[in-house]
Design a protein around this motif. Sequence first.
Motif, mmCIF file in Angstrom:
data_model
loop_
_atom_site.group_PDB
_atom_site.id
_atom_site.type_symbol
_atom_site.label_atom_id
_atom_site.label_comp_id
_atom_site.label_asym_id
_atom_site.label_seq_id
_atom_site.Cartn_x
_atom_site.Cartn_y
_atom_site.Cartn_z
ATOM 1 N N VAL A 1 -2.710 12.414 -0.157
ATOM 2 C CA VAL A 1 -2.870 13.264 0.724
ATOM 3 C C VAL A 1 -2.654 14.626 -0.164
ATOM 4 O O VAL A 1 -1.527 15.090 -0.548
ATOM 5 N N THR A 2 -3.672 15.374 -0.149
ATOM 6 C CA THR A 2 -3.448 16.717 -0.830
ATOM 7 C C THR A 2 -4.753 17.524 -0.513
ATOM 8 O O THR A 2 -5.815 17.120 -0.362
ATOM 9 N N GLU A 3 -4.651 18.739 -0.826
ATOM 10 C CA GLU A 3 -5.675 19.959 -0.555
ATOM 11 C C GLU A 3 -6.153 20.170 -1.902
ATOM 12 O O GLU A 3 -7.154 21.099 -2.150
ATOM 13 N N ASP A 4 -5.629 19.721 -2.836
ATOM 14 C CA ASP A 4 -6.085 20.027 -4.243
ATOM 15 C C ASP A 4 -7.104 19.043 -4.827
ATOM 16 O O ASP A 4 -6.505 17.895 -5.049
ATOM 17 N N CYS B 1 0.764 -1.211 0.131
ATOM 18 C CA CYS B 1 -0.063 0.058 -0.109
ATOM 19 C C CYS B 1 1.010 1.238 0.123
ATOM 20 O O CYS B 1 1.925 1.368 0.698
ATOM 21 N N HIS B 2 0.581 2.069 -0.880
ATOM 22 C CA HIS B 2 1.259 3.391 -1.004
ATOM 23 C C HIS B 2 0.512 4.511 -0.317
ATOM 24 O O HIS B 2 -0.734 4.719 -0.545
ATOM 25 N N THR B 3 1.296 5.590 0.009
ATOM 26 C CA THR B 3 0.692 6.925 0.507
ATOM 27 C C THR B 3 1.516 7.949 -0.151
ATOM 28 O O THR B 3 2.814 7.973 -0.138
ATOM 29 N N TYR B 4 0.732 8.673 -1.157
ATOM 30 C CA TYR B 4 1.320 9.978 -1.982
ATOM 31 C C TYR B 4 1.081 11.003 -1.155
ATOM 32 O O TYR B 4 -0.058 11.553 -0.907
ATOM 33 N N ILE B 5 2.098 11.789 -0.712
ATOM 34 C CA ILE B 5 1.997 13.181 -0.106
ATOM 35 C C ILE B 5 2.017 14.079 -1.389
ATOM 36 O O ILE B 5 3.234 14.473 -1.896
ATOM 37 N N ALA C 1 0.272 12.888 10.192
ATOM 38 C CA ALA C 1 -0.652 12.095 10.977
ATOM 39 C C ALA C 1 -1.191 10.900 10.285
ATOM 40 O O ALA C 1 -0.927 9.724 10.666
ATOM 41 N N ILE C 2 -1.467 11.212 9.023
ATOM 42 C CA ILE C 2 -1.877 10.091 8.201
ATOM 43 C C ILE C 2 -0.670 9.061 7.856
ATOM 44 O O ILE C 2 -1.068 7.764 8.045
ATOM 45 N N ALA C 3 0.511 9.494 7.673
ATOM 46 C CA ALA C 3 1.656 8.788 7.248
ATOM 47 C C ALA C 3 1.958 7.693 8.565
ATOM 48 O O ALA C 3 2.282 6.429 8.326
ATOM 49 N N VAL C 4 1.982 8.519 9.510
ATOM 50 C CA VAL C 4 2.306 7.729 10.632
ATOM 51 C C VAL C 4 1.497 6.651 11.402
ATOM 52 O O VAL C 4 1.781 5.658 11.688
ATOM 53 N N ASN C 5 0.122 7.034 11.037
ATOM 54 C CA ASN C 5 -0.956 5.947 11.378
ATOM 55 C C ASN C 5 -0.809 4.891 10.414
ATOM 56 O O ASN C 5 -1.062 3.699 10.802
ATOM 57 N N ALA C 6 -0.620 5.346 9.098
ATOM 58 C CA ALA C 6 -0.909 4.252 8.085
ATOM 59 C C ALA C 6 0.344 3.210 8.357
ATOM 60 O O ALA C 6 0.238 2.037 7.855
ATOM 61 N N ARG D 1 -7.238 7.244 -11.547
ATOM 62 C CA ARG D 1 -6.121 6.659 -12.196
ATOM 63 C C ARG D 1 -5.768 5.264 -11.584
ATOM 64 O O ARG D 1 -5.058 4.352 -11.911
ATOM 65 N N ALA D 2 -5.613 5.503 -10.276
ATOM 66 C CA ALA D 2 -4.981 4.558 -9.161
ATOM 67 C C ALA D 2 -5.931 3.314 -9.308
ATOM 68 O O ALA D 2 -6.917 3.153 -9.299
ATOM 69 N N ASP D 3 -5.093 2.155 -10.025
ATOM 70 C CA ASP D 3 -5.966 0.842 -10.385
ATOM 71 C C ASP D 3 -5.867 -0.076 -9.057
ATOM 72 O O ASP D 3 -5.198 -1.032 -8.762
ATOM 73 N N SER D 4 -6.620 0.181 -7.890
ATOM 74 C CA SER D 4 -6.375 -0.161 -6.686
ATOM 75 C C SER D 4 -7.914 -0.666 -6.217
ATOM 76 O O SER D 4 -8.843 0.185 -6.503
ATOM 77 N N ALA D 5 -8.051 -1.617 -5.646
ATOM 78 C CA ALA D 5 -9.498 -2.094 -5.095
ATOM 79 C C ALA D 5 -9.914 -0.975 -4.097
ATOM 80 O O ALA D 5 -11.092 -0.649 -3.949
ATOM 81 N N ILE D 6 -8.842 -0.305 -3.505
ATOM 82 C CA ILE D 6 -9.658 0.908 -2.295
ATOM 83 C C ILE D 6 -8.514 1.994 -2.707
ATOM 84 O O ILE D 6 -7.356 1.969 -2.643
ATOM 85 N N VAL D 7 -9.223 3.160 -3.003
ATOM 86 C CA VAL D 7 -8.516 4.471 -3.263
ATOM 87 C C VAL D 7 -8.833 5.320 -2.250
ATOM 88 O O VAL D 7 -10.067 5.487 -2.068
ATOM 89 N N MET D 8 -8.120 6.015 -1.383
ATOM 90 C CA MET D 8 -8.380 7.063 -0.180
ATOM 91 C C MET D 8 -7.860 8.438 -0.454
ATOM 92 O O MET D 8 -6.610 8.474 -1.133
ATOM 93 N N TRP D 9 -8.534 9.515 -0.156
ATOM 94 C CA TRP D 9 -8.141 10.874 -0.183
ATOM 95 C C TRP D 9 -7.962 11.286 1.273
ATOM 96 O O TRP D 9 -8.936 11.573 2.086
ATOM 97 N N ASN D 10 -6.783 11.858 1.512
ATOM 98 C CA ASN D 10 -6.750 12.401 3.186
ATOM 99 C C ASN D 10 -7.066 11.434 3.991
ATOM 100 O O ASN D 10 -8.005 11.786 5.100
ATOM 101 N N ALA D 11 -6.896 10.245 4.187
ATOM 102 C CA ALA D 11 -7.328 9.356 5.214
ATOM 103 C C ALA D 11 -6.201 8.165 5.121
ATOM 104 O O ALA D 11 -5.502 7.624 4.148
#
Length: 417
Positions: free
Chosen positions: A345-348, A231-235, A246-251, A358-368
């Motif tokens: 993770v973005t405010e844009d 699983c990836h987190t893109y900042i 907070a999100i990166a440390v928790n993830a 575009r992310a070909d993932s079963a689950i895609v999350m924004w700011n979580a």
Amino acid sequence: MTDHIQAMTAMGERARAAFAVMSCASDAQKSAALSAAATALRDGQSDILAANFRDMDQGRDKGLSEAMLDRLMIDEQRLDAIASAVEQVAQLADPVGQIIDRSNQANGLVMERIRVPLGVIGIIYESRPNVTADAAALGLRSGNAVILRGGSEAVESNRAIHAAMTAGIISAGLPEDALQMIQTTDREAVGAMLKAAGLIDIIIPRGGKSLVARVQDEARVPVLAHLDGICHTYIGRSADQDKAIAIAVNAKMRRTGVCGAMETLLIDQDYPAPGPLLRALLEAGCEVRGDDAIMELDPRTVSAEAEDWDTEYLAPIVAARMVGGVEDALAHIADHGSHHTDVVVTEDEAVANQFIQRADSAIVMWNASSQFADGGEFGLGAEIGISTGRLHARGPVALEGLTTYKWVVRGTGQIRP
């Protein structure tokens, strides 16, 4: 192998006969059966704990790690939690018979898609004896018949839990053969199960990478599974600094051993505060393996090797690299991801929508946090696992994921011209 095939054939035939009953069982019958099974688990506490004691004793003799022994161990509190989980499944809404959609044709025909059970489900799993109860409860609640094959480390515990569950099912008037367990620990029995096309409708593996790989490689039956949770987190460049930390440390660090844990951190090269982000991970006890740009930011980081981008650590280790924007992040995920869960993770909002699309993932999350990749967190109740495939169910697989549908057409005598 011949003996195992014969035994599997007999089990499969009994399961198919039991499925004919289960598929027509009422909501009340299935709920009552699971409530009775939960009671039987509590009533059978002494037998189950004694069986688990034998497994734990043998596990220590075999040199199982402390982590493996912890997964294996059942005490009074854990057994009560297992029974409570079965009770919770009993109270979930029955998906069978739900009308997915309905249309009225110009010729007067009424067409409906209606949820029906999958059939006979084979579940292969390792170590954790609670899966015996969880898998049985979910399979039976959704009107299926279930054949279980647990790991050799938990053989005594699994048998005791299965016996209690079966007693509850029988007391509610449902067929004993709706829940069967392969008793032998011989690995060839798994091979027979994987080749039982026509008897078993779908296989669900729950366990480590080697188990899932074997199932996917050898199965002649459809498989519902995920191999890795990379699983990836893109900042993104516009990410809020506090949210990003907070999100990166928790993830990564909330629970490092779950499949939804972040394994790779991608930081936009224009994100203004990468140093504090890395520092927060390092100070939380996480080893950071980075590319050259990452290593320049903090001397405590170590160099990432090529295999790090393709590794599911399930440990307090993360691979980290700087990327040249959302397109570069998406390209990295496409090359190294496992289609499980990926986060932006973005405010844009435009960047977020681009990532989501575009992310070909079963689950895609924004700011979580990716740690939300769990059926309970999705409001689905208990889950049988996370599916990363494209067919049938994807993401957390709960009761609905253990059903398919059929078309029902209602007419008044129409004939086709």
